[in-house]
Design an enzyme around this catalytic site. Structure first.
Site, PDB file in Angstrom:
ATOM      1  N   HIS A 162       0.871  -1.283  -0.065  1.00 20.83           N
ATOM      2  CA  HIS A 162       0.002   0.024   0.027  1.00 20.83           C
ATOM      3  C   HIS A 162       0.938   1.263  -0.107  1.00 20.83           C
ATOM      4  O   HIS A 162       0.603   2.170  -0.681  1.00 20.83           O
ATOM      5  CB  HIS A 162      -0.888   0.078   1.192  1.00 20.83           C
ATOM      6  CG  HIS A 162      -1.653   1.286   1.289  1.00 20.83           C
ATOM      7  ND1 HIS A 162      -2.949   1.399   0.899  1.00 20.83           N
ATOM      8  CD2 HIS A 162      -1.423   2.375   2.084  1.00 20.83           C
ATOM      9  CE1 HIS A 162      -3.363   2.588   1.305  1.00 20.83           C
ATOM     10  NE2 HIS A 162      -2.362   3.285   1.733  1.00 20.83           N
ATOM     11  N   GLU A 163       1.956   1.243   0.996  1.00 23.11           N
ATOM     12  CA  GLU A 163       2.516   2.625   1.053  1.00 23.11           C
ATOM     13  C   GLU A 163       3.376   2.806  -0.318  1.00 23.11           C
ATOM     14  O   GLU A 163       3.541   3.760  -0.880  1.00 23.11           O
ATOM     15  CB  GLU A 163       3.552   2.518   2.223  1.00 23.11           C
ATOM     16  CG  GLU A 163       2.792   2.280   3.679  1.00 23.11           C
ATOM     17  CD  GLU A 163       1.988   3.674   3.779  1.00 23.11           C
ATOM     18  OE1 GLU A 163       2.166   4.416   3.073  1.00 23.11           O
ATOM     19  OE2 GLU A 163       1.042   3.343   4.525  1.00 23.11           O
ATOM     20  N   HIS A 166       1.722   4.223  -2.940  1.00 23.13           N
ATOM     21  CA  HIS A 166       1.523   5.766  -3.055  1.00 23.13           C
ATOM     22  C   HIS A 166       2.719   6.293  -3.876  1.00 23.13           C
ATOM     23  O   HIS A 166       2.373   7.431  -4.631  1.00 23.13           O
ATOM     24  CB  HIS A 166       1.445   6.070  -1.716  1.00 23.13           C
ATOM     25  CG  HIS A 166       0.323   6.138  -1.033  1.00 23.13           C
ATOM     26  ND1 HIS A 166      -0.940   6.789  -1.247  1.00 23.13           N
ATOM     27  CD2 HIS A 166      -0.206   5.809   0.359  1.00 23.13           C
ATOM     28  CE1 HIS A 166      -1.921   6.493  -0.577  1.00 23.13           C
ATOM     29  NE2 HIS A 166      -1.625   6.048   0.416  1.00 23.13           N
ATOM     30  N   GLU A 174      -6.153   6.726  -1.613  1.00 16.52           N
ATOM     31  CA  GLU A 174      -6.148   5.412  -0.559  1.00 16.52           C
ATOM     32  C   GLU A 174      -6.847   4.600  -1.135  1.00 16.52           C
ATOM     33  O   GLU A 174      -6.024   3.250  -1.155  1.00 16.52           O
ATOM     34  CB  GLU A 174      -6.776   5.885   0.781  1.00 16.52           C
ATOM     35  CG  GLU A 174      -6.177   6.915   1.678  1.00 16.52           C
ATOM     36  CD  GLU A 174      -4.706   6.444   2.325  1.00 16.52           C
ATOM     37  OE1 GLU A 174      -4.795   5.305   2.535  1.00 16.52           O
ATOM     38  OE2 GLU A 174      -3.894   7.324   1.963  1.00 16.52           O
TER      39      GLU A 174
END
Length: 289
Positions: free
Chosen positions: A134-135, A138, A197
């Site tokens: 997820h990070e 980004h 997100e």
């Protein structure tokens, strides 16, 4: 004059469009990678120089091990889809710091920080891959660039609004300015944050699967996060989607991700021999958890 100003602003916005890797979404990008990387690196160095490093050796090694595999998968995807020029923007670093928050972040350029607090609810490499995927997503999607670009676009919009209402009464201009500010915040900036997100969740599922991890663990991880959450703010006032919305989205995305990338789960990381960050672990089995 107003027409020229408006056309110029629109031309700038249209010329700043690009596509997000994996998701394929069109995004606004009015700032250069070099600008974002330079400023973010300075912020990261300042933070990491003061942040207390974790003394939990096993968990620190886990963060590095899983992080390197996610980084390898990321570079493999970019290289295989004609985006090798973007690989040079990443200089991966993985740090576990002493902080009880359930949090982690990835700065542009691949500077990843995980807090000890979130490691306390992580029970496997697969669940950690959910967080790191997820990070990293980004950074891959250049969400920082897009946020800065949105701010620039809003500045253009404010200037255009001023030009359009320059002959109106002071009261009318004040009301217009307030409406524009509220609309920009609740109608643009916050929804785009939630969109970022959700997009990071979706891209992260792909990256962790390509790295050989089980994407089904995303559900169990976010269910645990939801159980420990104290956030009661209405979703439309939040920069993050609600836990229920997030979990429902992941449930919807999982079949497609497993169908398209499931073969990687049982295979070694495809970029093990091409990624500098994975050289030290390229001989280890991708099945090791």
């Amino acid at each position: 004059m107003k027409k020229i100003f408006l056309l110029t602003a629109m031309a700038l916005l249209l010329s700043g469009c690009s596509k997000v890797p994996i998701s394929g979404r069109n995004q606004l990008n009015l700032v250069s990678d070099s600008e974002v990387l330079q400023s973010s690196l300075a912020s990261y160095r300042e933070y990491i120089s003061k942040a207390p490093k974790s003394t939990q050796t096993v968990k620190s090694e886990q963060v590095t091990r899983v992080g390197r595999k996610i980084a390898a998968a990321t570079e493999a995807y970019l290289n295989s889809h004609g985006m090798s020029d973007q690989v040079q923007n990443f200089a991966w670093e993985f740090n576990l710091v002493k902080d009880n928050q359930l949090n982690a972040f990835c700065m542009p350029g691949g500077k990843i920080v995980v807090y000890e607090g979130i490691m306390n609810i992580i029970s496997s490499d697969d669940e950690l891959a959910v967080v790191l995927g997820h990070e990293v997503a980004h950074a891959v999607a250049k969400h920082s660039n897009e946020r800065l670009s949105q701010q620039k676009a809003l500045e253009y919009g404010g200037a255009i609004l001023g030009a359009i209402t320059q002959n109106a009464s002071q009261n009318t201009r004040a009301i217009a300015s307030q409406v524009f500010g509220l609309g920009a915040n609740y109608g643009v900036m916050l929804p785009f944050s939630r969109k970022h997100e959700t997009e990071a969740d979706n891209i992260g599922l792909v990256l962790m699967t390509m790295a050989g991890y089980n994407p089904d663990c995303a559900l169990t991880f976010w269910q645990k996060m939801s159980a420990g959450s104290t956030n009661t703010k209405a979703e439309f006032l939040s920069t993050h989607p609600s836990d229920a919305t997030r979990i429902a989205n992941i449930q919807q995305q999982l079949p497609k991700v497993k169908q398209e990338y499931g073969a990687y789960i049982k295979a070694s990381t495809p970029a093990a021999s091409t990624t500098n960050t994975n050289k030290s672990s390229s001989k280890k089995s991708s099945k090791k958890k």
